[in-house]
Design a protein around this motif. Structure first.
Motif, PDB file in Angstrom:
ATOM      1  N   UNK A   1     -16.660  -9.060   1.275  1.00  0.00           N
ATOM      2  CA  UNK A   1     -17.452  -8.140   2.104  1.00  0.00           C
ATOM      3  C   UNK A   1     -17.584  -8.664   3.537  1.00  0.00           C
ATOM      4  N   UNK A   2     -17.297  -7.811   4.506  1.00  0.00           N
ATOM      5  CA  UNK A   2     -17.429  -8.194   5.913  1.00  0.00           C
ATOM      6  C   UNK A   2     -18.892  -8.301   6.306  1.00  0.00           C
ATOM      7  N   UNK A   3     -19.715  -7.406   5.761  1.00  0.00           N
ATOM      8  CA  UNK A   3     -21.139  -7.408   6.057  1.00  0.00           C
ATOM      9  C   UNK A   3     -21.892  -7.146   4.754  1.00  0.00           C
TER      10      UNK A   3
ATOM     11  N   UNK B   1     -24.848  -6.909   4.108  1.00  0.00           N
ATOM     12  CA  UNK B   1     -26.020  -6.042   4.274  1.00  0.00           C
ATOM     13  C   UNK B   1     -25.656  -4.561   4.268  1.00  0.00           C
ATOM     14  N   UNK B   2     -24.380  -4.254   4.333  1.00  0.00           N
ATOM     15  CA  UNK B   2     -23.916  -2.861   4.329  1.00  0.00           C
ATOM     16  C   UNK B   2     -24.274  -2.214   2.991  1.00  0.00           C
ATOM     17  N   UNK B   3     -24.958  -1.061   3.011  1.00  0.00           N
ATOM     18  CA  UNK B   3     -25.345  -0.397   1.759  1.00  0.00           C
ATOM     19  C   UNK B   3     -24.155   0.037   0.899  1.00  0.00           C
ATOM     20  N   UNK B   4     -22.963   0.149   1.481  1.00  0.00           N
ATOM     21  CA  UNK B   4     -21.786   0.520   0.706  1.00  0.00           C
ATOM     22  C   UNK B   4     -21.243  -0.646  -0.124  1.00  0.00           C
ATOM     23  N   UNK B   5     -21.689  -1.855   0.142  1.00  0.00           N
ATOM     24  CA  UNK B   5     -21.285  -3.022  -0.635  1.00  0.00           C
ATOM     25  C   UNK B   5     -22.212  -3.117  -1.847  1.00  0.00           C
ATOM     26  N   UNK B   6     -21.623  -3.255  -3.030  1.00  0.00           N
ATOM     27  CA  UNK B   6     -22.436  -3.377  -4.248  1.00  0.00           C
ATOM     28  C   UNK B   6     -23.353  -4.593  -4.136  1.00  0.00           C
ATOM     29  N   UNK B   7     -24.556  -4.463  -4.666  1.00  0.00           N
ATOM     30  CA  UNK B   7     -25.540  -5.542  -4.574  1.00  0.00           C
ATOM     31  C   UNK B   7     -25.022  -6.829  -5.217  1.00  0.00           C
TER      32      UNK B   7
ATOM     33  N   UNK C   1     -22.044  -7.837  -5.507  1.00  0.00           N
ATOM     34  CA  UNK C   1     -20.998  -8.413  -4.661  1.00  0.00           C
ATOM     35  C   UNK C   1     -21.609  -9.100  -3.433  1.00  0.00           C
ATOM     36  N   UNK C   2     -22.593  -8.458  -2.839  1.00  0.00           N
ATOM     37  CA  UNK C   2     -23.250  -9.030  -1.660  1.00  0.00           C
ATOM     38  C   UNK C   2     -23.969 -10.333  -1.999  1.00  0.00           C
ATOM     39  N   UNK C   3     -24.699 -10.343  -3.111  1.00  0.00           N
ATOM     40  CA  UNK C   3     -25.438 -11.540  -3.518  1.00  0.00           C
ATOM     41  C   UNK C   3     -24.466 -12.660  -3.886  1.00  0.00           C
TER      42      UNK C   3
END
Length: 99
Positions: free
Chosen positions: A44-46, A48-54, A56-58
């Motif tokens: 993920x580039x960002x 915090x982007x809502x389009x990124x699954x939680x 994946x972001x975590x």
């Protein structure tokens, strides 16, 4: 502060910074490649982007933070060892606390 200590302190600051930044860049490249292999997707580039699954972001934030911090610490330890070998003493900022 004596002039020798001051120039040694500045030299250590630059040396430590270069080592840490280099290690962080190498770690990040390795993490990007590893993430692609493990997930089949780009990291993920960002996060915090809502389009990124939680999940994946975590996951990305935790893995990146831990690996970059570890790489920086190891690089700074090697830099301190090289500095000590070159000058005969530890950098001024690294006292051994009576050891």
């Amino acid at each position: 502060m004596a002039k020798g200590k001051s120039s040694g302190s500045k030299m250590w600051s630059v040396f430590s910074l270069v080592a840490a930044l280099g290690a962080a860049a190498v770690a990040r490249k390795g993490l990007d490649a590893g993430w692609k292999v493990a997930t089949g997707r780009k990291p993920p580039q960002n996060p915090a982007d809502p389009d990124v699954h939680l999940w994946e972001a975590v996951s990305w934030a935790a893995v990146t933070g831990a690996c970059v911090a570890l790489a920086r610490m190891l690089a700074q330890r090697r830099a301190a060892g090289y500095y000590a070998k070159s000058t005969g003493h530890l950098p001024p900022q690294l006292s051994r606390d009576g050891q």
